[in-house]
Design a protein around this motif. Structure first.
Motif, PDB file in Angstrom:
ATOM      1  N   MET A   1       6.318 -14.183  -4.514  1.00  0.00           N
ATOM      2  CA  MET A   1       5.559 -13.549  -3.532  1.00  0.00           C
ATOM      3  C   MET A   1       6.101 -12.261  -4.555  1.00  0.00           C
ATOM      4  N   ILE A   2       5.212 -11.000  -4.843  1.00  0.00           N
ATOM      5  CA  ILE A   2       5.493  -9.659  -5.084  1.00  0.00           C
ATOM      6  C   ILE A   2       5.880  -8.685  -4.484  1.00  0.00           C
ATOM      7  N   THR A   3       6.896  -8.363  -4.983  1.00  0.00           N
ATOM      8  CA  THR A   3       7.740  -6.621  -4.366  1.00  0.00           C
ATOM      9  C   THR A   3       7.610  -5.973  -4.689  1.00  0.00           C
ATOM     10  N   SER A   4       7.420  -5.799  -5.718  1.00  0.00           N
ATOM     11  CA  SER A   4       7.890  -4.288  -6.671  1.00  0.00           C
ATOM     12  C   SER A   4       5.998  -3.768  -7.534  1.00  0.00           C
ATOM     13  N   VAL A   5       6.054  -2.966  -7.475  1.00  0.00           N
ATOM     14  CA  VAL A   5       4.587  -2.868  -8.875  1.00  0.00           C
ATOM     15  C   VAL A   5       4.515  -1.847  -9.692  1.00  0.00           C
ATOM     16  N   ILE A   6       4.487  -1.220 -10.472  1.00  0.00           N
ATOM     17  CA  ILE A   6       4.358  -0.319 -11.608  1.00  0.00           C
ATOM     18  C   ILE A   6       2.722  -0.602 -11.648  1.00  0.00           C
ATOM     19  N   PHE A   7       2.152   0.668 -11.001  1.00  0.00           N
ATOM     20  CA  PHE A   7       0.401   0.618 -11.645  1.00  0.00           C
ATOM     21  C   PHE A   7       0.476   1.770 -12.663  1.00  0.00           C
ATOM     22  N   LEU A   8       0.627   0.942 -14.031  1.00  0.00           N
ATOM     23  CA  LEU A   8       0.829   2.168 -14.944  1.00  0.00           C
ATOM     24  C   LEU A   8      -1.257   2.443 -15.455  1.00  0.00           C
ATOM     25  N   ASN A   9      -1.360   3.831 -15.708  1.00  0.00           N
ATOM     26  CA  ASN A   9      -2.403   4.581 -15.625  1.00  0.00           C
ATOM     27  C   ASN A   9      -2.542   3.868 -16.593  1.00  0.00           C
ATOM     28  N   SER A  10      -2.245   2.789 -18.003  1.00  0.00           N
ATOM     29  CA  SER A  10      -1.573   2.896 -18.714  1.00  0.00           C
ATOM     30  C   SER A  10      -3.283   2.865 -20.161  1.00  0.00           C
ATOM     31  N   ASN A  11      -4.017   2.852 -19.475  1.00  0.00           N
ATOM     32  CA  ASN A  11      -5.122   3.766 -20.039  1.00  0.00           C
ATOM     33  C   ASN A  11      -5.214   4.913 -20.810  1.00  0.00           C
ATOM     34  N   GLY A  12      -4.584   5.820 -19.341  1.00  0.00           N
ATOM     35  CA  GLY A  12      -4.369   7.059 -19.921  1.00  0.00           C
ATOM     36  C   GLY A  12      -5.518   7.849 -19.650  1.00  0.00           C
ATOM     37  N   ILE A  13      -5.416   8.892 -19.178  1.00  0.00           N
ATOM     38  CA  ILE A  13      -6.371  10.087 -18.948  1.00  0.00           C
ATOM     39  C   ILE A  13      -7.379  10.233 -20.200  1.00  0.00           C
ATOM     40  N   LEU A  14      -7.169   9.395 -21.825  1.00  0.00           N
ATOM     41  CA  LEU A  14      -7.813   9.597 -22.580  1.00  0.00           C
ATOM     42  C   LEU A  14      -9.145   8.469 -22.879  1.00  0.00           C
ATOM     43  N   ASP A  15      -8.791   7.728 -21.654  1.00  0.00           N
ATOM     44  CA  ASP A  15      -9.393   6.566 -21.734  1.00  0.00           C
ATOM     45  C   ASP A  15     -10.444   6.355 -20.987  1.00  0.00           C
ATOM     46  N   PRO A  16     -11.336   6.459 -21.114  1.00  0.00           N
ATOM     47  CA  PRO A  16     -12.618   6.656 -20.424  1.00  0.00           C
ATOM     48  C   PRO A  16     -12.724   5.544 -19.121  1.00  0.00           C
ATOM     49  N   TRP A  17     -12.125   4.541 -19.063  1.00  0.00           N
ATOM     50  CA  TRP A  17     -11.723   4.210 -17.754  1.00  0.00           C
ATOM     51  C   TRP A  17     -10.539   4.227 -16.682  1.00  0.00           C
ATOM     52  N   HIS A  18      -9.968   4.530 -17.035  1.00  0.00           N
ATOM     53  CA  HIS A  18      -8.575   5.316 -16.471  1.00  0.00           C
ATOM     54  C   HIS A  18      -9.701   5.379 -15.081  1.00  0.00           C
ATOM     55  N   GLY A  19     -10.771   6.329 -15.007  1.00  0.00           N
ATOM     56  CA  GLY A  19     -10.911   6.250 -13.160  1.00  0.00           C
ATOM     57  C   GLY A  19     -11.221   5.013 -12.448  1.00  0.00           C
TER      58      GLY A  19
END
Length: 84
Positions: A1-19
């Motif tokens: 069971m997943i209890t904690s998540v960090i969604f990192l926008n690790s693509n960063g704003i400089l990455d075109p996929w960040h949206g």
């Protein structure tokens, strides 16, 4: 069971996929989204480099602090160890 998540926008704003990433935190569900304005694709997950932007370095510290807190919150107590 997943209890904690960090969604990192690790693509960063400089990455075109960040949206397509998770851009909002949901604290009541223990989900954290980190936005890294000067980050590129998974830059925060790579080894440190002298050229790392300040916000990438800061994101790494936040990630470490969150994960450390999860570990501390889930360490067995002395009483729970004696019941094993």
């Amino acid at each position: 069971m997943i209890t904690s998540v960090i969604f990192l926008n690790s693509n960063g704003i400089l990455d075109p996929w960040h949206g397509g990433g998770v851009l909002r935190s949901y604290p009541d569900q223990n989900i954290t989204a980190l936005i890294i304005p000067h980050g590129a694709h998974h830059l925060d997950l790579r080894s440190t480099n002298i050229a790392d932007p300040v916000d990438v370095i800061a994101a790494r510290h936040v990630e470490i602090n969150i994960i450390t807190q999860w570990i501390n919150d889930n360490k067995p107590t002395q009483n729970s160890r004696s019941n094993v």
